[in-house]
Scaffold this active site. Structure first.
Site, short mmCIF file in Angstrom:
data_model
loop_
_atom_site.label_atom_id
_atom_site.label_comp_id
_atom_site.label_asym_id
_atom_site.label_seq_id
_atom_site.Cartn_x
_atom_site.Cartn_y
_atom_site.Cartn_z
CG ASP A 36 -37.86 73.00 -67.43
OD1 ASP A 36 -37.18 73.85 -68.04
OD2 ASP A 36 -38.93 73.26 -66.87
CG ASP B 225 -39.40 74.96 -73.91
OD1 ASP B 225 -40.36 75.76 -73.91
OD2 ASP B 225 -39.21 74.12 -72.99
CD GLU C 167 -36.70 81.11 -69.44
OE1 GLU C 167 -36.98 79.91 -69.65
OE2 GLU C 167 -35.66 81.48 -68.88
C1 GLA Z 1 -41.00 76.02 -67.81
C2 GLA Z 1 -41.24 74.88 -68.77
C3 GLA Z 1 -40.20 74.86 -69.90
C4 GLA Z 1 -40.10 76.24 -70.55
C5 GLA Z 1 -39.96 77.34 -69.50
C6 GLA Z 1 -40.00 78.72 -70.11
O1 GLA Z 1 -39.80 75.86 -67.12
O2 GLA Z 1 -41.21 73.65 -68.09
O3 GLA Z 1 -40.54 73.87 -70.84
O4 GLA Z 1 -41.19 76.47 -71.40
O5 GLA Z 1 -40.96 77.26 -68.51
O6 GLA Z 1 -38.92 78.91 -70.95
#
Ligand code: GLA
Length: 382
Positions: free
Chosen positions: A168, A33, A30
């Protein structure tokens, strides 16, 4: 009424196609990315379903289940809808597809989204990706799914203004039934790993905290890790924080102060946990996987500071249950969902206990979802 009938009642004609993209969970990895780390998401049965019909007009008409009215997006003015309520995501996707030379074609699109909004399960990515599939199909241009994910991310970054990473959209497009996707966000190399937890199930719970400034807080975290990286770059030849091992990080830690140091430490250690978690899952060691989920949550709470009392309460009540091996927040945080690894035979009791404890502590209820891991994009002729 279901989406297909609703399409007809709104637009007067039958829908011809159904395009879907998925909401997602993230097993672990988490807030890494956008630091070039590896993430481990999986696509859900909670989805954005788009019923569509090509019209050939100069306009994309958009309607959404639960919201009255139709939004119209003119194809030759695609850059002018940044402020448009709820249809700005679709306009952004259309705009960047067009920028890449896709001849956007007029169509009617009806959105039925079963990913709860603001839940941390990526309803926005599901909307973007489903839109990207619909518009590219109607334009007669075949993109591979990874490119659709990239265009969707770009729409969210540059059109909507949320500086999210690729996780995501990638999961929403590329997910695979009963598998999680181990995605290296610096190369976009990926591997599907069976999400087989044996006697255990993943329980997804929403803390239902009202949505509040998540996007701006998210963007601040991105700046903080950027600052950390720039400082580290003065002494080490690295392109992203994920390249640092815990040992490398210890050598440069003294250069970083306060929040910036904590944020970077989270990223480095979370990347380490992803590798360990994938190893544990492949070896069928679900106890170890659960432990790593807990560690991830503590790090997001103490170092990255993106949990809040609701997510902390929800995951800590989960951990108190003997049949729960681990629990953590997923997604951006500040609200949204947790996942917990719970013995299949105990799921009912788990939900009952955690629901009550959470209500007693917070004063409103959490929601628990029945989820399964499914494919990403689907396209169906109706
Ligand atoms: C959101 C963002 C992702 C990622 C998460 C945390 O969902 O859209 O790109 O950074 O937070 O892991």
């Amino acid at each position: 009424m279901q989406g297909k009938e609703l399409f007809k009642s709104v637009f007067g004609l039958e829908a011809e196609d159904l395009f879907t993209a998925a909401g997602r969970i993230n097993v672990i990895g988490e807030h890494v990315d956008y630091c070039g780390g590896k993430v481990f998401p999986a696509a859900l049965n909670l989805r954005c379903n788009v019923y569509g019909r090509k019209t050939g007009a100069n306009v994309i008409r958009i309607a959404l289940k639960g919201i009255d009215g139709i939004k119209e997006i003119e194809i030759d003015k695609l850059d002018s809808y940044k402020e448009l309520e709820y249809a700005n995501y679709q306009a952004g996707v259309a705009y960047y597809l067009q920028q890449q030379g896709t001849p956007i074609v007029g169509c009617d699109l009806f959105y039925e989204c079963t990913v709860p909004f603001g839940s941390g399960l990526s309803s926005s990515a599901a909307i973007e990706v489903a839109t990207a599939v619909a518009l590219s199909e109607y334009a007669g241009v075949k993109y591979d799914k990874v490119n659709l994910a990239r265009i969707s991310q770009r729409a969210e970054n540059e059109y909507v203004g949320v500086n999210c990473g690729i996780m995501d959209q990638f999961a929403s497009a590329m997910g695979k039934k009963d598998h999680a996707v181990l995605l290296d966000c610096s190369t976009l190399d990926y591997e599907y790993v069976p999400l087989d937890l044996g006697d255990y199930a993943l329980v997804v719970a929403n803390c239902n905290k009202p949505h509040n400034l998540v996007e701006s807080k998210y963007n601040v975290r991105r700046q903080e890790v950027e600052t950390a990286l720039n400082i580290i770059k003065t002494v080490k030849d690295v392109k992203c924080l994920a390249e640092l091992s815990p040992k490398d990080f210890n050598e440069v830690k003294h250069l970083l102060a306060g929040a910036v140091c904590k944020r970077a430490e989270h990223v480095v250690m979370e990347c380490e946990r992803v590798n360990m978690a994938v190893k544990a899952l492949k070896a069928g060691d679900i106890v170890e996987l659960g432990r790593l989920l807990n560690e991830s949550h503590y790090s997001l709470r103490d170092l990255y500071e993106v949990t809040g009392k609701e997510l902390d309460a929800l995951s800590s009540f989960a951990r108190k249950e003997t049949d729960c091996l681990g629990s953590r927040m997923i997604g951006a945080g500040f609200g949204g969902c947790t996942i917990s690894i719970v013995k299949k035979s105990a799921v009912e009791g788990f939900i009952r206990h955690v629901d009550k404890a959470y209500y007693d502590a917070i004063g409103y209820r959490a929601s628990f979802y029945e989820t399964s891991i499914e494919d990403g994009i689907t396209v169906t002729k109706l």
